[in-house]
Design an enzyme around this catalytic site. Sequence first.
Site, PDB file in Angstrom:
ATOM      1  N   SER A 163       0.645  -1.353   0.039  1.00 58.28           N
ATOM      2  CA  SER A 163      -0.127  -0.115  -0.065  1.00 58.28           C
ATOM      3  C   SER A 163       0.792   1.347   0.101  1.00 58.28           C
ATOM      4  O   SER A 163       1.803   1.508  -0.962  1.00 58.28           O
ATOM      5  CB  SER A 163      -0.853  -0.039   1.196  1.00 58.28           C
ATOM      6  OG  SER A 163      -1.854   1.123   0.830  1.00 58.28           O
TER       7      SER A 163
ATOM      8  N   HIS B 269      -8.220   1.069  -1.627  1.00 58.07           N
ATOM      9  CA  HIS B 269      -7.912   0.334  -2.458  1.00 58.07           C
ATOM     10  C   HIS B 269      -9.301  -0.301  -3.061  1.00 58.07           C
ATOM     11  O   HIS B 269      -9.305  -1.436  -3.361  1.00 58.07           O
ATOM     12  CB  HIS B 269      -6.841  -0.883  -2.198  1.00 58.07           C
ATOM     13  CG  HIS B 269      -5.662  -0.252  -1.657  1.00 58.07           C
ATOM     14  ND1 HIS B 269      -4.839   0.311  -2.483  1.00 58.07           N
ATOM     15  CD2 HIS B 269      -5.293  -0.452  -0.457  1.00 58.07           C
ATOM     16  CE1 HIS B 269      -3.602   0.756  -1.829  1.00 58.07           C
ATOM     17  NE2 HIS B 269      -4.019   0.356  -0.580  1.00 58.07           N
TER      18      HIS B 269
END
Length: 305
Positions: A87, A191
Amino acid sequence: MLVLVAPGQGAQTPGFLTPWLDLPGAADRVAAWSDAIGLDLAHYGTNADADEIRDTAVAQPLLVAAGLLSAEALGSRTAFGAVAGHSVGEITAAAYAGVLSETDALQLVRTRGLAMAEASAVTETGMAAVLGGDQDVVVAHLEKLGLTPANINGAGQIVAAGTTEQIAALVAEKPEGSMKVVALKVAGAFHTHHMTPAVATLAKASEALSPADPALTYVSNKDGLVVTKGADVVARLVGQVANPVRWDLCMETFAELGVTGIVELCPGGTLTGLAKRALKGVPSVALKTPDDLDKAAALVAEQSV
């Protein structure tokens, strides 16, 4: 093949930056970064409570700063053959690989954090980790509930993201074969399509960057592929805020590259934990405090023999 990895949001804990600021030059570097992005990183990394550093706009630059600080303290840059980040950790990885300067990385992550926080405010959303169970079964269950498998981490862990109502339904009805569902302390459905507005903001910010090609093997968390062009790395950094993280595929790539050791930057622990289950027998060191630097140096020395 030593691999350096950088953790994502959720790894931060109150005061975790404190011991790192005692290293020579560390406080000055953090002060300069703070001035560059208009955020008091030292305060948030030492005195702020859990709720304050849960704020996406704070947590993300704080994590990248900690990662870069621990990378500098680690030294041995030429010892690592590959780098990857989970991430927001991908921005740390991009800076380590020489794609972005440290200042550009901190400014980009500051923009990213603010944009994702703004996107999170539109709808009340969250994330939860599903532990155990067959991957196909878990993913099908999440999709049935309208959730997105936002992080497929391997080692029996998938992180779901969606509205708070969808997360509550998952907690009440866990997938068949899974052991448990754990709600995560993050402030949004990262996401996923909920982050689409942040993509446009990042795309605009990225136009000012002049990325270099990675100086070492850069593994992308979008699909586990090795990316060789700096412009492609940046494009993936922009798009990944609304795309699932495939850390399982990253670990498969590590194995294909012949990984023989893993070091996780501060605040380490999450990714080395996954590696211990998915890459059995591969030694790893998580940098949690400067006391762990000697362990990492020992691993580097062993690999150099």
